[in-house]
Design a protein around this motif. Structure first.
Motif, PDB file in Angstrom:
ATOM      1  N   SER B  13      17.294  32.130  -1.863  1.00  0.00           N
ATOM      2  CA  SER B  13      16.263  31.522  -1.011  1.00  0.00           C
ATOM      3  C   SER B  13      16.821  31.173   0.344  1.00  0.00           C
ATOM      4  O   SER B  13      15.971  30.819   1.099  1.00  0.00           O
ATOM      5  N   GLN B  64      15.811  28.217   4.787  1.00  0.00           N
ATOM      6  CA  GLN B  64      15.495  28.345   3.412  1.00  0.00           C
ATOM      7  C   GLN B  64      13.965  28.665   3.364  1.00  0.00           C
ATOM      8  O   GLN B  64      13.075  27.987   4.048  1.00  0.00           O
ATOM      9  N   ILE B  66      10.880  27.732   2.238  1.00  0.00           N
ATOM     10  CA  ILE B  66      10.098  26.884   1.342  1.00  0.00           C
ATOM     11  C   ILE B  66       8.798  26.958   1.590  1.00  0.00           C
ATOM     12  O   ILE B  66       8.077  26.102   1.083  1.00  0.00           O
TER      13      ILE B  66
END
Lengths: 466, 281
Positions: B13, B64, B66
């Motif tokens: 990720s 990342q 998210i």
């Protein structure tokens, strides 16, 4: 035969109940018939008193006469001669304090609808005429314009017409400044702003987006890169907060943030567009200017049940345009006048749920000539709100000042210039618009951009010894 | 348009991208950030600059996945372009007079702490670096940050690699062992920066934290990123993003970070739903 009606030809508008649920333009503009009829109200006065109210000196009776004759393109050319953005000015100028204030017809009845006619002519041109550019003799000299709001666009357009290679540096991803992020779609459609900017591009002006001058290039570096002069038109984008308790609670916005999300980022289309916005049931907007009206009307369109304008003076002192106040009222915006917030209260989790205010009364006039609001003792009262938008004003963005040694500014941040030329304390650097005056109007910014373009032209000519 | 020159998948990720942005690369300093927008209709998100190469004219970002925007960014490949890439924004970190520093990175914050450690190391400062991850699969940038640290301490919350526990535990031990830091730089989740700041306050060690609030413009014109520092409202985009950790109101910052939690969820769900639709078609 002049049309001797006391009233302006009315402009068709969207029904208030309908329009308070959409972002489409409220005023739909004149038809040819209405425009001609309104143009015939102009008495073609000798001395053209209306022109003294126009900061860019549009030759008003001349273009109106051409409208009356049905020569719309010729009328457009007369306006464009001195005004680079007529479709915008016709919509957002406060004509009641400018051109129309001096109109003879206004002494008995309503003045001629100059703004409405300018708008009609500009819209007619856009719909019917493909712009072509006449050849301009290039001087081979470069000028940098910082900021692509009304002052920068006007300055850039005028300099390009004079043969300069102009590059506009804009911090945002879209040009237009307040025309794009501040004034909402329902007052000024964004497609139209972009089209007006297109006409400036056709003059050969280059636009560099995503350029935060001060961070990415300093003014010195622009000079080193061969720009003979620089115009600073960075506006007054720094929002003021009130400094009352609760201002950092979740659900409290500056009007700049709220309007940027709505207008520039199209948050009203979320989740089709990616930028979110909080939609409130009960929204309080603090302030009484055009920005407050715009914020309130946007909040209404985002689905609020109750939108309150909280203003510490009375209705007569509201700084917003009459027309906008009128439109806001029609759309159900509630005015809490002579009221001042003292704190914003929140839930345990930190979300706004209430605003506490005091009532005010007006005392003696202060230095600015406005009656000073005084708190009424024991008048504390509060009501439920879930969004608060603070629209009490803005000041010039300090970034350029912070990163440019030798650029003199006022204590409140405005760049100090020679009023006639826009020249700053640094040689070859000019400034205009809200960056100099603090938050003012689109047309004044354009006027300043125009003046500076003339001064820059002279400065460069003198420098190169011609 | 800003081309992606290089893409590295650091963990499933977390991704690294080197972006062609010569003007920014020429100017950017550690501590500064960029704002990007992937496509028309996209939102503007801030990302701290993780590295830069002035000669190549590239700026490195690490992110990342998210939410919708970071997920979409993650699908872009080398040679593809990002629509808008604005910077450098914010004020560069100031390390004047520092002799011995502890640089602390939490999770993704490790990559963001890297340029800080690199700068300090380059200035001849003694640098102890402490980085923390949830587990061994989440470890990133270990080699890079080791190269710019005098000593590197790796922790994982579950002890699957390095020491078990939190970065703050290691910092406490180092301080109690007599290491005299005149600066601590903490970059990572707000809660980590809060814990570290509370710890160093006890010892009176100057601490810089890098705030990452919700932002729109990143140029100081909206105040969406406001943070209370020493009782005063500051705009992280122009006054920061570095602030004195002992002065920051972290509880308020954490609360403000969650303003759009619901909207972020809606946006992500709709995005994933559409992706599913495409995959099934």
């Amino acid at each position: 035969m002049p049309n001797m009606s006391f009233n302006k030809a009315p402009m068709p508008e969207q029904d208030p109940r309908e329009r308070s649920r959409n972002f489409s333009e409220v005023s739909m503009g004149y038809t040819e018939t209405l425009a001609k009829s309104e143009a015939l109200r102009c008495l073609q006065c000798k001395g053209s008193p209306c022109m003294q109210g126009c900061p860019v000196n549009v030759r008003i009776p001349e273009f109106i006469n051409l409208v009356a004759e049905g020569s719309y393109e010729e009328a457009y050319q007369v306006i464009r001669d001195t005004n680079s953005l007529p479709a915008i000015c016709g919509r957002v100028c406060p004509q009641e304090t400018q051109c129309e204030q001096y109109c003879v017809r206004g002494k008995k009845g309503e003045p001629v609808g100059i703004g409405r006619l300018e708008r009609f002519v500009a819209d007619w041109h856009m719909a019917h005429v493909q712009d072509t550019v006449g050849a301009v003799k290039k001087s081979g000299k470069k000028v940098a314009v910082i900021g692509s709001g009304p002052s920068g666009l006007t300055c850039a357009g005028d300099l390009a017409k004079k043969g300069y290679d102009v590059t506009v540096f804009e911090a945002f991803h879209a040009p237009g400044g307040v025309l794009m992020y501040g004034i909402p779609e329902f007052r000024l459609p964004k497609a139209l702003v972009l089209k007006e900017i297109e006409t400036v591009k056709q003059l050969g002006v280059q636009f560099e987006m995503n350029m935060v001058v001060g961070r990415i290039h300093s003014l010195d570096e622009l000079t080193e890169a061969g720009y003979e002069a620089i115009f600073i038109g960075t506006g007054a984008g720094l929002p003021s907060f009130m400094g009352i308790p609760g201002e950092n609670l979740n659900g409290v916005y500056s009007a700049n943030e709220f309007l940027t999300r709505v207008n520039l980022m199209k948050a009203y289309q979320f989740p089709e567009s990616d930028t979110p916005i909080k939609r409130g049931k009960n929204v309080a907007v603090i302030g009484g200017g055009n920005v407050a009206m715009d914020s309130a009307r946007c909040a209404k369109r985002l689905g609020a049940d109750h939108v309150y304008i909280i203003y510490r003076r009375s209705e007569v002192e509201l700084p917003a345009r009459r027309e906008e106040v009128h439109h806001a009222k029609e759309e159900g915006i509630q005015f809490k006048l002579l009221t001042n917030p003292i704190r914003i209260l929140g839930t345990e989790k930190g979300w706004v749920n209430c605003i506490e205010c005091v009532s005010m009364e007006l005392g003696e006039p202060d230095v600015s000539g406005r009656r000073r609001p005084i708190e009424v003792k024991g008048s504390e009262h509060s009501f439920d709100v879930d969004i608060v938008i603070i629209a009490i004003g803005t000041s010039p963005n300090p970034l350029i000042k912070m990163t440019t040694p030798g650029l003199n500014t006022q204590k409140w941040g405005g760049i100090i210039v020679n009023e006639e030329t826009g020249a700053t304390s640094r040689e070859g650097v000019y400034a205009g618009g809200d960056a100099v005056t603090g938050a003012a109007t689109v047309i004044l910014a354009m006027g300043a951009g125009k003046k500076a373009a003339t001064a820059i032209d002279e400065f460069i000519k003198n420098k190169s010894g011609r | 348009m800003y081309q992606i020159i290089k893409k590295v998948v650091l963990t499933p990720s977390i991704k690294l991208m080197e972006v062609d942005a010569p003007d920014i690369a020429r100017k950017v300093e550690p501590g500064q950030f960029i704002i990007l927008r992937i496509h028309e209709g996209g939102e503007r998100i801030p990302l701290t600059v993780a590295d830069f190469d002035r000669e190549k004219g590239t700026v490195t970002i690490i992110f990342q996945e998210i939410g919708k925007t970071t997920l979409m960014l993650g699908t872009l490949e080398e040679g593809e372009c990002i629509l808008d890439f604005v910077g450098p924004l914010g004020v560069p970190s100031n390390f004047e007079g520092v002799k011995k520093a502890a640089v602390i990175g939490g999770g993704l914050g490790t990559a963001i702490a890297y340029p800080q450690a690199k700068k300090l190391h380059g200035m001849g400062v003694m640098v102890d670096t402490i980085v923390g991850f949830r587990n061994k699969d989440m470890i990133i940038f270990e080699k890079e940050i080791a190269q710019v640290s005098d000593r590197l301490f790796v922790t994982t919350d579950d002890g699957s690699n390095g020491r078990k526990g939190f970065v703050s535990d290691v910092l406490r031990i180092l301080i109690e062992d007599g290491n005299k830091y005149d600066l601590v730089v903490a970059i990572g989740p707000l809660i980590m920066m809060k814990v570290v700041s509370n710890l160093t306050r006890e010892y009176g060690i100057k601490t810089i934290v890098s705030m990452n609030p919700v932002m729109i413009d990143g140029t100081g014109m909206c105040g969406g990123c406001r943070v209370t520092v020493g009782g005063k409202t500051k705009f992280a985009c122009v006054d920061g993003p570095d602030f004195d950790g002992h002065e920051v109101d972290f509880d308020e910052a954490m609360r403000r970070q969650s303003i759009y939690k619901n909207e972020e969820k809606i946006s992500l769900e709709q995005h994933l739903c559409r992706l599913g639709g495409v995959l099934n078609a």
